[in-house]
Design a protein around this motif. Structure first.
Motif, mmCIF file in Angstrom:
data_model
loop_
_atom_site.group_PDB
_atom_site.id
_atom_site.type_symbol
_atom_site.label_atom_id
_atom_site.label_comp_id
_atom_site.label_asym_id
_atom_site.label_seq_id
_atom_site.Cartn_x
_atom_site.Cartn_y
_atom_site.Cartn_z
ATOM 1 N N LYS A 262 0.833 -1.203 0.000
ATOM 2 C CA LYS A 262 0.000 0.000 0.000
ATOM 3 C C LYS A 262 0.870 1.257 0.000
ATOM 4 O O LYS A 262 0.525 2.263 -0.621
ATOM 5 C CB LYS A 262 -0.919 -0.002 1.225
ATOM 6 C CG LYS A 262 -1.854 -1.198 1.301
ATOM 7 C CD LYS A 262 -2.578 -1.240 2.632
ATOM 8 C CE LYS A 262 -3.386 -2.509 2.794
ATOM 9 N NZ LYS A 262 -4.002 -2.605 4.147
ATOM 10 N N LEU A 263 1.999 1.193 0.704
ATOM 11 C CA LEU A 263 2.922 2.323 0.722
ATOM 12 C C LEU A 263 3.562 2.526 -0.645
ATOM 13 O O LEU A 263 3.678 3.649 -1.139
ATOM 14 C CB LEU A 263 4.008 2.100 1.774
ATOM 15 C CG LEU A 263 3.576 2.123 3.238
ATOM 16 C CD1 LEU A 263 4.757 1.786 4.145
ATOM 17 C CD2 LEU A 263 3.012 3.482 3.614
ATOM 18 N N ASP B 242 1.580 6.412 -7.097
ATOM 19 C CA ASP B 242 0.463 7.270 -7.490
ATOM 20 C C ASP B 242 0.814 8.743 -7.302
ATOM 21 O O ASP B 242 0.440 9.592 -8.125
ATOM 22 C CB ASP B 242 -0.777 6.936 -6.659
ATOM 23 C CG ASP B 242 -1.370 5.572 -7.004
ATOM 24 O OD1 ASP B 242 -1.034 5.034 -8.086
ATOM 25 O OD2 ASP B 242 -2.151 5.040 -6.198
ATOM 26 N N SER B 243 1.533 9.065 -6.225
ATOM 27 C CA SER B 243 1.885 10.454 -5.937
ATOM 28 C C SER B 243 2.946 10.978 -6.899
ATOM 29 O O SER B 243 2.940 12.159 -7.255
ATOM 30 C CB SER B 243 2.383 10.591 -4.500
ATOM 31 O OG SER B 243 1.366 10.260 -3.574
ATOM 32 N N LEU B 244 3.858 10.106 -7.319
ATOM 33 C CA LEU B 244 4.935 10.529 -8.210
ATOM 34 C C LEU B 244 4.461 10.707 -9.647
ATOM 35 O O LEU B 244 4.852 11.646 -10.335
ATOM 36 C CB LEU B 244 6.084 9.515 -8.170
ATOM 37 C CG LEU B 244 6.939 9.531 -6.914
ATOM 38 C CD1 LEU B 244 7.880 8.342 -6.897
ATOM 39 C CD2 LEU B 244 7.728 10.834 -6.804
ATOM 40 N N GLY B 245 3.651 9.793 -10.109
ATOM 41 C CA GLY B 245 3.126 9.910 -11.463
ATOM 42 C C GLY B 245 4.145 9.586 -12.542
ATOM 43 O O GLY B 245 5.089 8.817 -12.328
ATOM 44 N N ALA C 8 7.064 11.494 -1.700
ATOM 45 C CA ALA C 8 7.059 11.736 -3.149
ATOM 46 C C ALA C 8 7.486 13.163 -3.474
ATOM 47 O O ALA C 8 8.223 13.400 -4.436
ATOM 48 C CB ALA C 8 5.665 11.464 -3.716
ATOM 49 N N GLU C 9 7.044 14.108 -2.670
ATOM 50 C CA GLU C 9 7.422 15.500 -2.909
ATOM 51 C C GLU C 9 8.920 15.696 -2.773
ATOM 52 O O GLU C 9 9.547 16.406 -3.570
ATOM 53 C CB GLU C 9 6.673 16.408 -1.929
ATOM 54 C CG GLU C 9 6.958 17.893 -2.109
ATOM 55 C CD GLU C 9 6.511 18.424 -3.470
ATOM 56 O OE1 GLU C 9 7.072 19.436 -3.919
ATOM 57 O OE2 GLU C 9 5.606 17.814 -4.083
ATOM 58 N N ASP C 10 9.516 15.064 -1.780
ATOM 59 C CA ASP C 10 10.970 15.163 -1.620
ATOM 60 C C ASP C 10 11.699 14.502 -2.789
ATOM 61 O O ASP C 10 12.752 14.985 -3.227
ATOM 62 C CB ASP C 10 11.406 14.517 -0.301
ATOM 63 C CG ASP C 10 11.210 15.444 0.886
ATOM 64 O OD1 ASP C 10 11.224 16.672 0.682
ATOM 65 O OD2 ASP C 10 11.052 14.949 2.009
#
Length: 202
Positions: A24-25, A31-34, A181-183
């Motif tokens: 799940k992680l 999904d967040s990175l795309g 993902a943002e980092d």
């Protein structure tokens, strides 16, 4: 210059059902990175016992097979194993980021359980990490599995690391790795300026 795809190598935790739970992680991260990122979610051998040498060999083999920039992400015991094997393996020149999430610390004032002595870290591990890689440590204050103070123990050995202390999320980060993902995206803004700065492993 064109930006090559970034590979994310995700190492799950240990214990019965750890691979399934941590999936799940990995999915949240993907999904967040795309687009532009590929998450490689490894199924490690014998997850209930987490034999260090076998996991180390699997990680090293995967790194050797990948071309271009690689970001390593380890969760729980997977973070512990990643933390140690990065100071020992040879194939790490393409690593641009290391993310250790909720990692239990197995020496000093950390945990000391029979069978996990091989995960003890040497004091000079930072000197053996990939020179061009940024290090990130994440831990939630309400982690119900690994004590929050283990984060500070890692920070002592990895003074170059960026520390992220999260108030909530538990051991599984509420299955949401959007902050990680943002980092990772911010990493790419740095190394994609000149792709020639990325050294590829042999």
């Amino acid at each position: 210059m064109s930006n090559p795809e970034t590979h994310i190598l995700f190492v799950h935790g240990a214990g019965e059902g750890a691979y399934k739970e941590d999936k799940k992680l990995a999915e949240s991260l993907g999904d967040s990175l795309g687009r532009g990122y590929e998450v490689h979610y490894l199924k490690m051998p014998d997850e209930e016992n987490a034999p260090y040498e076998q996991w180390k060999e699997r990680i090293e083999n995967e790194l050797t097979a990948l071309n271009g920039a690689v970001v390593l992400v380890g969760h729980s015991v997977g973070a512990s194993i990643l933390a140690k094997c990065l100071s020992e393996i040879e194939s790490k020149k393409s690593v641009v980021g290391v993310f250790l999430l909720s990692g239990p610390f197995w020496s000093g004032k950390g945990w000391r359980y029979e069978g996990y002595e091989e995960l003890e870290l040497k004091k000079d591990i930072a000197a053996h990490y990939p020179k061009n890689a940024e290090i990130f440590l994440y831990h939630c204050r309400d982690d119900e599995i690994v004590p929050f103070d283990h984060l500070a123990l890692y920070a002592t050995l990895l003074p170059q690391a960026a520390i992220h202390e999260l108030d909530e999320g538990g051991h599984q980060f509420d299955n949401d790795l959007s902050a990680v993902a943002e980092d990772i995206r911010n990493l790419r803004k740095v190394y994609s300026v000149d792709d020639s700065n990325i050294q590829t492993g042999k």
